[in-house]
Design a protein around this motif. Sequence first.
Motif, PDB file in Angstrom:
ATOM      1  N   CYS A 121      45.605 -34.569   1.640  1.00 57.11           N
ATOM      2  CA  CYS A 121      46.148 -35.809   2.277  1.00 57.11           C
ATOM      3  C   CYS A 121      46.605 -35.673   3.486  1.00 57.11           C
ATOM      4  N   HIS A 122      46.798 -34.635   4.111  1.00 61.07           N
ATOM      5  CA  HIS A 122      47.154 -34.412   5.512  1.00 61.07           C
ATOM      6  C   HIS A 122      46.352 -33.582   6.424  1.00 61.07           C
ATOM      7  N   LEU A 123      44.980 -33.938   6.278  1.00 62.60           N
ATOM      8  CA  LEU A 123      43.969 -33.170   6.741  1.00 62.60           C
ATOM      9  C   LEU A 123      44.141 -32.829   8.227  1.00 62.60           C
ATOM     10  N   VAL A 180      52.984 -18.205   8.227  1.00 60.92           N
ATOM     11  CA  VAL A 180      53.964 -18.889   8.298  1.00 60.92           C
ATOM     12  C   VAL A 180      53.157 -20.654   7.958  1.00 60.92           C
ATOM     13  N   GLN A 181      53.548 -21.331   7.137  1.00 59.30           N
ATOM     14  CA  GLN A 181      52.878 -22.632   6.870  1.00 59.30           C
ATOM     15  C   GLN A 181      53.592 -23.876   6.774  1.00 59.30           C
ATOM     16  N   CYS A 182      53.268 -24.831   6.230  1.00 61.77           N
ATOM     17  CA  CYS A 182      54.117 -26.207   6.104  1.00 61.77           C
ATOM     18  C   CYS A 182      55.318 -26.102   5.715  1.00 61.77           C
ATOM     19  N   ASN A 184      57.234 -23.686   5.225  1.00 63.32           N
ATOM     20  CA  ASN A 184      58.346 -22.935   5.875  1.00 63.32           C
ATOM     21  C   ASN A 184      59.383 -24.012   6.768  1.00 63.32           C
ATOM     22  N   CYS A 185      58.630 -24.997   7.114  1.00 59.48           N
ATOM     23  CA  CYS A 185      59.340 -26.107   7.923  1.00 59.48           C
ATOM     24  C   CYS A 185      59.577 -27.073   7.219  1.00 59.48           C
ATOM     25  N   HIS A 186      58.943 -27.356   6.003  1.00 59.42           N
ATOM     26  CA  HIS A 186      59.306 -28.572   5.241  1.00 59.42           C
ATOM     27  C   HIS A 186      59.986 -28.291   4.016  1.00 59.42           C
ATOM     28  N   ARG A 204      61.106 -32.499   3.642  1.00 58.65           N
ATOM     29  CA  ARG A 204      62.107 -32.912   4.700  1.00 58.65           C
ATOM     30  C   ARG A 204      61.258 -32.700   6.112  1.00 58.65           C
ATOM     31  N   VAL A 205      61.637 -33.670   7.121  1.00 57.81           N
ATOM     32  CA  VAL A 205      61.161 -33.492   8.532  1.00 57.81           C
ATOM     33  C   VAL A 205      62.496 -33.263   9.132  1.00 57.81           C
ATOM     34  N   GLU A 206      62.452 -31.833   9.681  1.00 59.80           N
ATOM     35  CA  GLU A 206      63.691 -31.479  10.165  1.00 59.80           C
ATOM     36  C   GLU A 206      63.327 -31.286  11.824  1.00 59.80           C
ATOM     37  N   CYS A 290      63.446 -27.209  19.766  1.00 62.43           N
ATOM     38  CA  CYS A 290      62.394 -26.531  20.054  1.00 62.43           C
ATOM     39  C   CYS A 290      61.352 -27.757  19.925  1.00 62.43           C
ATOM     40  N   ALA A 291      61.209 -28.566  18.958  1.00 63.67           N
ATOM     41  CA  ALA A 291      60.114 -29.266  18.642  1.00 63.67           C
ATOM     42  C   ALA A 291      60.053 -30.595  19.918  1.00 63.67           C
ATOM     43  N   VAL A 292      61.061 -30.646  20.698  1.00 62.34           N
ATOM     44  CA  VAL A 292      60.848 -31.580  21.656  1.00 62.34           C
ATOM     45  C   VAL A 292      59.957 -31.076  22.762  1.00 62.34           C
ATOM     46  N   ASN A 295      54.947 -28.630  20.103  1.00 60.34           N
ATOM     47  CA  ASN A 295      54.363 -29.504  19.145  1.00 60.34           C
ATOM     48  C   ASN A 295      54.084 -28.618  17.696  1.00 60.34           C
ATOM     49  N   PRO A 296      55.073 -28.746  16.698  1.00 60.96           N
ATOM     50  CA  PRO A 296      54.952 -27.867  15.793  1.00 60.96           C
ATOM     51  C   PRO A 296      53.850 -27.535  14.908  1.00 60.96           C
ATOM     52  N   HIS A 297      52.876 -28.437  15.186  1.00 58.78           N
ATOM     53  CA  HIS A 297      51.633 -28.619  14.409  1.00 58.78           C
ATOM     54  C   HIS A 297      50.626 -27.954  15.308  1.00 58.78           C
ATOM     55  N   ALA A 298      50.477 -27.917  16.675  1.00 56.88           N
ATOM     56  CA  ALA A 298      49.104 -27.856  17.132  1.00 56.88           C
ATOM     57  C   ALA A 298      49.305 -27.046  18.541  1.00 56.88           C
ATOM     58  N   LEU A 307      52.977 -26.144  23.544  1.00 55.51           N
ATOM     59  CA  LEU A 307      53.735 -27.134  24.483  1.00 55.51           C
ATOM     60  C   LEU A 307      53.185 -28.569  24.502  1.00 55.51           C
ATOM     61  N   ARG A 308      54.037 -29.661  24.556  1.00 52.60           N
ATOM     62  CA  ARG A 308      53.340 -31.077  24.357  1.00 52.60           C
ATOM     63  C   ARG A 308      53.072 -31.435  25.638  1.00 52.60           C
ATOM     64  N   ASN A 309      53.189 -30.731  26.834  1.00 50.55           N
ATOM     65  CA  ASN A 309      52.791 -31.219  28.166  1.00 50.55           C
ATOM     66  C   ASN A 309      52.414 -29.941  28.922  1.00 50.55           C
TER      67      ASN A 309
HETATM   68  C1  HEC Z   1      56.605 -24.704  12.707  1.00 50.61           C
HETATM   69  C2  HEC Z   1      57.271 -25.653  11.740  1.00 50.61           C
HETATM   70  C3  HEC Z   1      56.469 -26.582  11.034  1.00 50.61           C
HETATM   71  C4  HEC Z   1      55.102 -26.322  10.230  1.00 50.61           C
HETATM   72  C5  HEC Z   1      54.573 -24.870  10.201  1.00 50.61           C
HETATM   73  C6  HEC Z   1      54.751 -27.644   9.885  1.00 50.61           C
HETATM   74  N1  HEC Z   1      55.336 -28.491  10.479  1.00 50.61           N
HETATM   75 FE1  HEC Z   1      55.068 -30.798   9.905  1.00 50.61          FE
HETATM   76  N2  HEC Z   1      56.760 -30.966  11.307  1.00 50.61           N
HETATM   77  C7  HEC Z   1      57.506 -30.262  11.958  1.00 50.61           C
HETATM   78  C8  HEC Z   1      58.434 -31.126  12.504  1.00 50.61           C
HETATM   79  C9  HEC Z   1      59.607 -30.351  13.670  1.00 50.61           C
HETATM   80  C10 HEC Z   1      58.004 -32.017  12.448  1.00 50.61           C
HETATM   81  C11 HEC Z   1      58.605 -33.640  13.443  1.00 50.61           C
HETATM   82  C12 HEC Z   1      58.164 -33.433  14.688  1.00 50.61           C
HETATM   83  C13 HEC Z   1      56.895 -33.903  14.932  1.00 50.61           C
HETATM   84  O1  HEC Z   1      56.231 -34.603  13.983  1.00 50.61           O
HETATM   85  O2  HEC Z   1      56.359 -33.470  15.803  1.00 50.61           O
HETATM   86  C14 HEC Z   1      57.107 -32.447  11.544  1.00 50.61           C
HETATM   87  C15 HEC Z   1      56.594 -33.658  11.100  1.00 50.61           C
HETATM   88  C16 HEC Z   1      55.339 -33.683  10.025  1.00 50.61           C
HETATM   89  C17 HEC Z   1      55.140 -34.836   9.265  1.00 50.61           C
HETATM   90  C18 HEC Z   1      55.655 -36.195   9.493  1.00 50.61           C
HETATM   91  C19 HEC Z   1      55.021 -36.872  11.059  1.00 50.61           C
HETATM   92  C20 HEC Z   1      53.946 -36.497  11.570  1.00 50.61           C
HETATM   93  O3  HEC Z   1      53.975 -35.718  12.667  1.00 50.61           O
HETATM   94  O4  HEC Z   1      52.757 -36.563  10.915  1.00 50.61           O
HETATM   95  C21 HEC Z   1      54.187 -34.312   8.490  1.00 50.61           C
HETATM   96  C22 HEC Z   1      53.244 -35.488   7.664  1.00 50.61           C
HETATM   97  C23 HEC Z   1      54.002 -33.046   8.497  1.00 50.61           C
HETATM   98  N3  HEC Z   1      54.990 -32.434   9.564  1.00 50.61           N
HETATM   99  C24 HEC Z   1      53.238 -32.302   7.744  1.00 50.61           C
HETATM  100  C25 HEC Z   1      52.846 -30.942   7.844  1.00 50.61           C
HETATM  101  C26 HEC Z   1      51.840 -30.573   7.148  1.00 50.61           C
HETATM  102  C27 HEC Z   1      51.032 -30.832   6.150  1.00 50.61           C
HETATM  103  C28 HEC Z   1      52.034 -29.046   7.518  1.00 50.61           C
HETATM  104  C29 HEC Z   1      50.985 -27.793   7.209  1.00 50.61           C
HETATM  105  C30 HEC Z   1      49.523 -28.135   7.364  1.00 50.61           C
HETATM  106  C31 HEC Z   1      53.148 -28.754   8.527  1.00 50.61           C
HETATM  107  N4  HEC Z   1      53.663 -30.092   8.768  1.00 50.61           N
HETATM  108  C32 HEC Z   1      53.582 -27.868   9.060  1.00 50.61           C
HETATM  109  C33 HEC Z   1      57.544 -28.751  11.591  1.00 50.61           C
HETATM  110  C34 HEC Z   1      56.452 -28.195  10.956  1.00 50.61           C
END
Ligand code: HEC
Length: 563
Positions: A121-123, A180-182, A184-186, A204-206, A290-292, A295-298, A307-309
């Motif tokens: 679902c979150h490809l 470290v995966q999803c 750990n943060c959610h 949770r989205v922290e 940190c997440a400001v 970018n936590p995902h990429a 970094l976002r920029n």
């Molecule tokens: C290092 C910590 C971290 C990891 C690892 C992480 N996330 Fe997140 N995620 C966050 C943070 C912080 C936010 C809010 C900030 C943002 O969206 O940029 C967020 C936001 C989200 C959101 C809501 C909004 C959006 O940006 O789409 C979803 C859905 C999400 N994450 C899914 C996932 C999934 C699925 C994975 C694993 C593949 C994952 N995250 C891995 C920290 C993380």
Amino acid sequence: MNNLIRRWLVLGGLAVTGGVLPAAAQPVQHLTTVQAGGMPGMPVMGGISRLTNGVQLHWSGPAGYYQVFQKSNGLTAPWIALGKATNVACTATINQLYSNAFFRVAGPAPNYAGSKLCLACHLAVCQYETNTAHASAFSSPAFAALGGQTNASCLPCHTVGYGTATGFVSAKATPLLAGVQCENCHGPAANHAGSPDNPIIRPRVEVAATLCGGCHRASHTAFNNPPTYEEWSASGHGAVVPDALKAMTASPASIDNCGACHSGSARIALLTGTDPALKLTNDFNVAIGCAVCHNPHATNSVSPVQLRNPLFSTNDFQLLSADTASLGAFTNKYNANTNINLCAQCHNARGAAWTDTARAPHHSGQYNILIGSVGTPALDYPFNPGTHAGLPAANGGFYLTNQCVECHMSAEPAASQGAHNHSLAVNYNVCANCHVGQTGQQAQAGLATFLKPLVTETLQSLNRWAATRAPAALITNGVVAWEYTTPGGVTWQTNATGGVTGWSLNGTVNFTGPNAAGQALIPNNIKQARYDLYLFLNDGSMGAHNPFYALALLEDALSLASQ
Ligand code: HEC
Ligand code: HEC
Ligand code: HEC
Ligand code: HEC
Ligand code: HEC
Ligand code: HEC
Ligand code: HEC
Ligand code: HEC
Ligand code: HEC
């Protein structure tokens, strides 16, 4: 309710007396503890605060239903449920208590799934996440070589849910929970993956830095990794400026405006597609975490550290209040300007102009000073970057390729070279890359002895104008005729004849400036002089950001004030 497990968290004891109030319209609870592994899989205590007529409990844990229990004084007393098992806010206000009461909460079971299950679902998020260093935190050769893969003390931060019933056990038993995966943060999200439409168990989205700080912290210095979280918390980014907090409390419009730069939650909401003024009315006291910046995902092409920029740019950029007045306006502005230096996203002059009359230019003009694009000199020559802006120059091949970060976040020449210092303190070792024969501090002190007298002379001229040439309507006790309506904050010492002999930015300002009607009587040259003067002072680097441009600002200020 079948999510409830019989693991309890005793929150503590207090001497007051029994009953529960629902948690309503309270500030949003963020992760208050810093815990190895990131988002706790089990409830952990956040704290108890005393209210006038009771107490408030806070805890942290996976998304889901919680129930609070209370026990009166004495070990044999029974645990009594307070209300139903429907608390989703992770906070409860209790206004009638036993003497010496104890509390505990029962919460959802941690059920870890591993990120493979999220793919369906979150490809997009999953694909990008795989490219980050987090994904290989367990498989990395360095980690393996140090024996980390089988060392219980290493696993909490390099795997998912280690130490909980459904978390990582070993590479063989639980291969999908390595790294470290999803979760750990959610937090544990298997229940969510099973019933994604249930909003109560949505992960949770922290956005608070405590999330990352659980792993990125001092305990890891043995591996040459900097104590990022501790450095960050001690920096100016580690708390919201009190006056900005006050403004946001007073008006939702300020959550968009001030919050875009002063609040981590407001900034992240803007970046990820939520209008903060609508959504964050009780959630703006989150620091610039940190997440400001990361970018936590990429990762992306400019930054392996997510970094976002980028860290370098020379385009002129200012964030105006119109740019943050709505989400659409912000998105348009931001998407057109993602190539702007990360720090410049906030450290810019906010559209300061010499025609402003209410207040002096904001303290945030550093980027525009670095590239010399704000102030009266820039009206004639719009591009005045000094060598410190990092443009290639004849400096033995060395230039400041990362601009702000080069001076404010460098860790050289320590063993951790290449790592970055998040305290933001200027590292004067960097200066020696170009400055020969004197230290950076000496260069800066030398520049200050040169520029400070220009500030004094400008103040002398402005005060002389106020005393002798200002329109009569502006000459009133307690009003300084050349100042902004809310004075910019510089104060001065005078000699017997009233001449300015020195100045300070930390003195008590016991005067005002002319009101709006009075401002209309101030001539343009005086308005321009005070504007240049305060741009220089409020940049805060005493000229270091762009020495020659700082000189130009003060020379303009002085000559305009003396006209
Ligand atoms: C290092 C910590 C971290 C990891 C690892 C992480 N996330 Fe997140 N995620 C966050 C943070 C912080 C936010 C809010 C900030 C943002 O969206 O940029 C967020 C936001 C989200 C959101 C809501 C909004 C959006 O940006 O789409 C979803 C859905 C999400 N994450 C899914 C996932 C999934 C699925 C994975 C694993 C593949 C994952 N995250 C891995 C920290 C993380
Ligand atoms: C069967 C589909 C499905 C699976 C599998 C799934 N999710 Fe979700 N997820 C959703 C939906 C639907 C939402 C709600 C999206 C929305 O409201 O925008 C969501 C929302 C989220 C959010 C954001 C919550 C918020 O408040 O914005 C996070 C974080 C998240 N999922 C993480 C995960 C993780 C981690 C996994 C893997 C363990 C996972 N999801 C597996 C469908 C799924
Ligand atoms: C569960 C522990 C944990 C959490 C939570 C966590 N990290 Fe990490 N992080 C790590 C580990 C371990 C590595 C090293 C991975 C490797 O290089 O093998 C790492 C690496 C990184 C890197 C890359 C560093 C480099 O030198 O390449 C960045 C950037 C980063 N994390 C940022 C964040 C941010 C931002 C958050 C919060 C949104 C966060 N991390 C949350 C454990 C964590
Ligand atoms: C408190 C959480 C925590 C613990 C415990 C921990 N680490 Fe780490 N580790 C991290 C973080 C966070 C990073 C990324 C730091 C960075 O890049 O700034 C990291 C990075 C590393 C790296 C460099 C990145 C890589 O994978 O190439 C190695 C090697 C490493 N850790 C080994 C270990 C070993 C061995 C142990 C146990 C003795 C251990 N760690 C325990 C959090 C932790
Ligand atoms: C474009 C981004 C931006 C906006 C918008 C913004 N600020 Fe700031 N502000 C900053 C930066 C960056 C600094 C820190 C400069 C420094 O440390 O020298 C700062 C500093 C301050 C300070 C001085 C703090 C100190 O250390 O004394 C106050 C007070 C302040 N801002 C209040 C506000 C208020 C109130 C608003 C909304 C009306 C606001 N700011 C809007 C970026 C901004
Ligand atoms: C104001 C923006 C900003 C904030 C806030 C921020 N970082 Fe960074 N971080 C950076 C920059 C810039 C770098 C250096 C990037 C480069 O040179 O490529 C960096 C580097 C890193 C690295 C790579 C290792 C290193 O030190 O070079 C890690 C890990 C990291 N940050 C984690 C964190 C964590 C954890 C937090 C929150 C406690 C945090 N950062 C907050 C901007 C920020
Ligand atoms: C989201 C907005 C934002 C971003 C991005 C940002 N800053 Fe800041 N910065 C602020 C605010 C707001 C303050 C004022 C904090 C205060 O006065 O307490 C500040 C304060 C500072 C200070 C004053 C130091 C101190 O501890 O008092 C320095 C130096 C600084 N930032 C450097 C940087 C650098 C370097 C970057 C880029 C890596 C950066 N900032 C990115 C908003 C930001
Ligand atoms: C050539 C090195 C250098 C570069 C590049 C640089 N700075 Fe500075 N900065 C300094 C020095 C030196 C000071 C004065 C520090 C002091 O007095 O402690 C300073 C002061 C500051 C201050 C005021 C700190 C305070 O305590 O009030 C802020 C904010 C700031 N810089 C942000 C930035 C930003 C944002 C950038 C990029 C646009 C930047 N700096 C680029 C060297 C640099
Ligand atoms: C990339 C090389 C480089 C680095 C690194 C560098 N400077 Fe400079 N600096 C210069 C050059 C070249 C000038 C001449 C003025 C100009 O072009 O802006 C200069 C001018 C100055 C001046 C003006 C007066 C003088 O002494 O010439 C000061 C003060 C100064 N730098 C301080 C610093 C400080 C403090 C640092 C470290 C935090 C630093 N510089 C780092 C290249 C550098």
